[in-house]
Write an enzyme that holds these catalytic residues in place. Structure first.
Site, short mmCIF file in Angstrom:
data_model
loop_
_atom_site.label_atom_id
_atom_site.label_comp_id
_atom_site.label_asym_id
_atom_site.label_seq_id
_atom_site.Cartn_x
_atom_site.Cartn_y
_atom_site.Cartn_z
N GLY A 125 38.14 -4.94 -40.32
CA GLY A 125 39.16 -5.70 -41.04
C GLY A 125 38.73 -7.13 -41.36
O GLY A 125 39.08 -7.67 -42.41
N ASN A 126 37.94 -7.74 -40.45
CA ASN A 126 37.56 -9.14 -40.65
C ASN A 126 36.59 -9.33 -41.82
O ASN A 126 36.37 -10.45 -42.26
CB ASN A 126 36.97 -9.73 -39.36
CG ASN A 126 35.61 -9.15 -39.05
OD1 ASN A 126 35.43 -7.93 -39.07
ND2 ASN A 126 34.65 -9.98 -38.77
N LYS A 138 49.63 5.67 -33.65
CA LYS A 138 49.07 4.57 -34.46
C LYS A 138 50.19 3.74 -35.09
O LYS A 138 50.92 4.23 -35.96
CB LYS A 138 48.19 5.18 -35.55
CG LYS A 138 47.53 4.19 -36.45
CD LYS A 138 46.16 3.81 -35.95
CE LYS A 138 45.51 2.75 -36.81
NZ LYS A 138 44.36 2.14 -36.15
N LYS A 195 39.05 4.70 -39.05
CA LYS A 195 37.96 4.61 -40.02
C LYS A 195 36.58 4.78 -39.37
O LYS A 195 35.66 5.30 -39.99
CB LYS A 195 38.02 3.31 -40.80
CG LYS A 195 37.75 2.06 -39.98
CD LYS A 195 36.67 1.21 -40.58
CE LYS A 195 36.28 0.01 -39.73
NZ LYS A 195 36.81 -0.22 -38.41
N LYS A 230 35.06 2.94 -32.02
CA LYS A 230 33.70 2.56 -32.46
C LYS A 230 32.66 3.16 -31.53
O LYS A 230 31.66 3.74 -31.97
CB LYS A 230 33.53 1.03 -32.49
CG LYS A 230 34.45 0.35 -33.49
CD LYS A 230 34.22 -1.15 -33.53
CE LYS A 230 35.44 -1.85 -34.08
NZ LYS A 230 35.89 -1.35 -35.38
P1 ADP Z 1 37.81 -3.68 -36.78
O1 ADP Z 1 38.76 -4.24 -37.75
O2 ADP Z 1 36.41 -4.16 -36.95
O3 ADP Z 1 37.91 -2.17 -36.63
P2 ADP Z 1 39.11 -3.91 -34.16
O4 ADP Z 1 40.03 -5.04 -33.87
O5 ADP Z 1 39.68 -2.56 -34.38
O6 ADP Z 1 38.22 -4.37 -35.39
O7 ADP Z 1 38.03 -3.79 -32.99
C1 ADP Z 1 37.26 -4.92 -32.58
C2 ADP Z 1 37.90 -5.58 -31.37
O8 ADP Z 1 37.77 -4.74 -30.24
C3 ADP Z 1 37.28 -6.86 -30.90
O9 ADP Z 1 37.75 -7.97 -31.62
C4 ADP Z 1 37.72 -6.92 -29.43
O10 ADP Z 1 38.85 -7.76 -29.29
C5 ADP Z 1 38.16 -5.51 -29.12
N1 ADP Z 1 37.57 -4.90 -27.92
C6 ADP Z 1 38.23 -4.03 -27.12
N2 ADP Z 1 37.48 -3.63 -26.10
C7 ADP Z 1 36.29 -4.26 -26.24
C8 ADP Z 1 35.08 -4.23 -25.48
N3 ADP Z 1 34.95 -3.48 -24.38
N4 ADP Z 1 34.04 -4.99 -25.91
C9 ADP Z 1 34.16 -5.77 -27.02
N5 ADP Z 1 35.29 -5.83 -27.78
C10 ADP Z 1 36.34 -5.09 -27.39
MG MG Z 2 39.60 -1.04 -35.91
#
Ligand code: ADP
Ligand code: MG
Length: 333
Positions: free
Chosen positions: A30-31, A149, A234, A296
């Protein structure tokens, strides 16, 4: 007619580079499109996407074949809101999966134009196209029995109760912040448009696909497709595209440089190069939050288990070294 021809000649002389470079499926977080704290104006989103495009164009200029997917949370949230306001003005509401398709087009064309421009400026013109893609899901699967979700904005309990009664939707209270609609988050089980994706990348065309996990659809016994009210993660959709296409690398770009163990504790530690067995153990131990880092890491695990060479989780700024496995959380080679 004459001017159109001239423009075609000077602006897009190369359809694509058909030499078989490494294929990378890039999942943009998203960023890449909207930063926390921003209002989300078109200008803000386009500026972020230009930065993202600059990173991706560097990979393309190095000869990589890119299939790009992206998140759509904030954008689709706004489209819902526009729908709700439209209903008050007497306009008919579109289903959730159509809103998702609208967001694929909206974000896709911005990415497509930004990459085109970046490549033109660097003397490397290439065709970039967005495919509005559907993702097959199974409505009989467990995900549909317990929607998890959250989507859209927060509402009062009264509004939530009304939506549950009138539309049969599922709403849940979200940690004291209000009520939100929740929808199933099913597994991606294939892509009706996968042959088109393959055809395009084989011609050296850069494709944006399956934005927001793709438009969820169920297949009826006769083969007909019908839209489904759900949201596919995604990162999981990206993995499935990468697996089916036979991509060498799955590159998941987000807002942190690494996945971490003991996240947000004094024992927090970044995971760099890691074996499949080790990251599976961390995943099993619950180090990665479901709905953010969880999918992820799961996508990375699945990709390597399915024969992918390298899965990388890193920040957007590290796209180039990340693709080579030099930074970030790297599973595989
Ligand atoms: P995107 O939009 O890239 O899918 P998300 O917010 O869904 O982003 O996922 C990224 C976020 O996951 C990071 O900003 C962090 O806050 C969070 N996160 C959760 N668990 C972890 C972890 N174990 N290590 C690193 N980040 C984590
Ligand atoms: Mg995400």
């Amino acid at each position: 007619m004459h001017s159109q021809k001239k423009m075609t000649e000077t602006m897009t002389p190369v359809l694509g580079d058909r030499s078989r470079g490494e294929t990378i499926v890039v999942a943009l977080g998203g960023n890449a499109i909207l930063k926390p704290g921003e209002k989300g104006t078109f200008a803000e989103q386009m500026a972020n996407i230009r930065n993202t495009a600059a990173q991706l164009a560097r990979l393309i200029r190095e000869g990589k074949r890119l299939i790009i997917t992206h998140g759509n949370g904030p954008q689709v949230g706004r489209i819902f809101r526009q729908q709700e306001l439209g209903v008050r003005a007497g306009l008919p509401e579109m289903p959730l999966y159509i809103c998702g398709a609208m967001s694929q087009a909206q974000i896709g064309v911005m990415i497509q134009q930004a990459i085109h421009n970046e490549l033109i400026q660097n003397g490397c013109p290439r065709t970039v196209v967005t495919l509005i893609c559907q993702t097959l899901v199974d409505p009989a699967s467990r995900a549909f029995r317990d929607p998890t979700k959250p989507i859209g904005s927060f509402y009062s309990e009264t509004e939530a109760q009304r939506a549950m009664a009138e539309k049969g939707e599922t709403w849940k209270e979200d940690s004291g912040r209000g009520w939100r609609r929740v929808v199933p988050s099913p597994e991606p089980q294939g892509f009706p448009e996968i042959d088109a994706i393959r055809l395009l990348i084989d011609q050296g065309i850069i494709v944006v696909v399956s934005g927001g996990g793709g438009t969820p659809a169920a297949q009826e016994p006769g083969g007909a497709l019908v839209g489904v009210e759900a949201v596919v993660e995604k990162d999981l959709a990206a993995q499935e595209v990468a697996r089916i296409i036979g991509a060498e690398t799955l590159l998941i770009l987000t807002d942190v440089t690494h996945a971490m163990i003991n996240y947000r504790t004094p024992q927090e530690r970044a995971i760099g190069k890691v074996s499949l067995e080790e990251i599976k153990e961390y995943h099993r131990q619950g180090h990665f939050i479901p709905g953010s880092m969880g999918p992820k890491v799961l996508a990375a695990i699945r990709f390597i288990e399915n024969g992918g060479k390298r899965a990388v989780i890193t920040s957007l700024e590290n796209a180039l070294p990340g693709a080579e496995g030099k930074v970030g959380t790297v599973v595989g080679l």
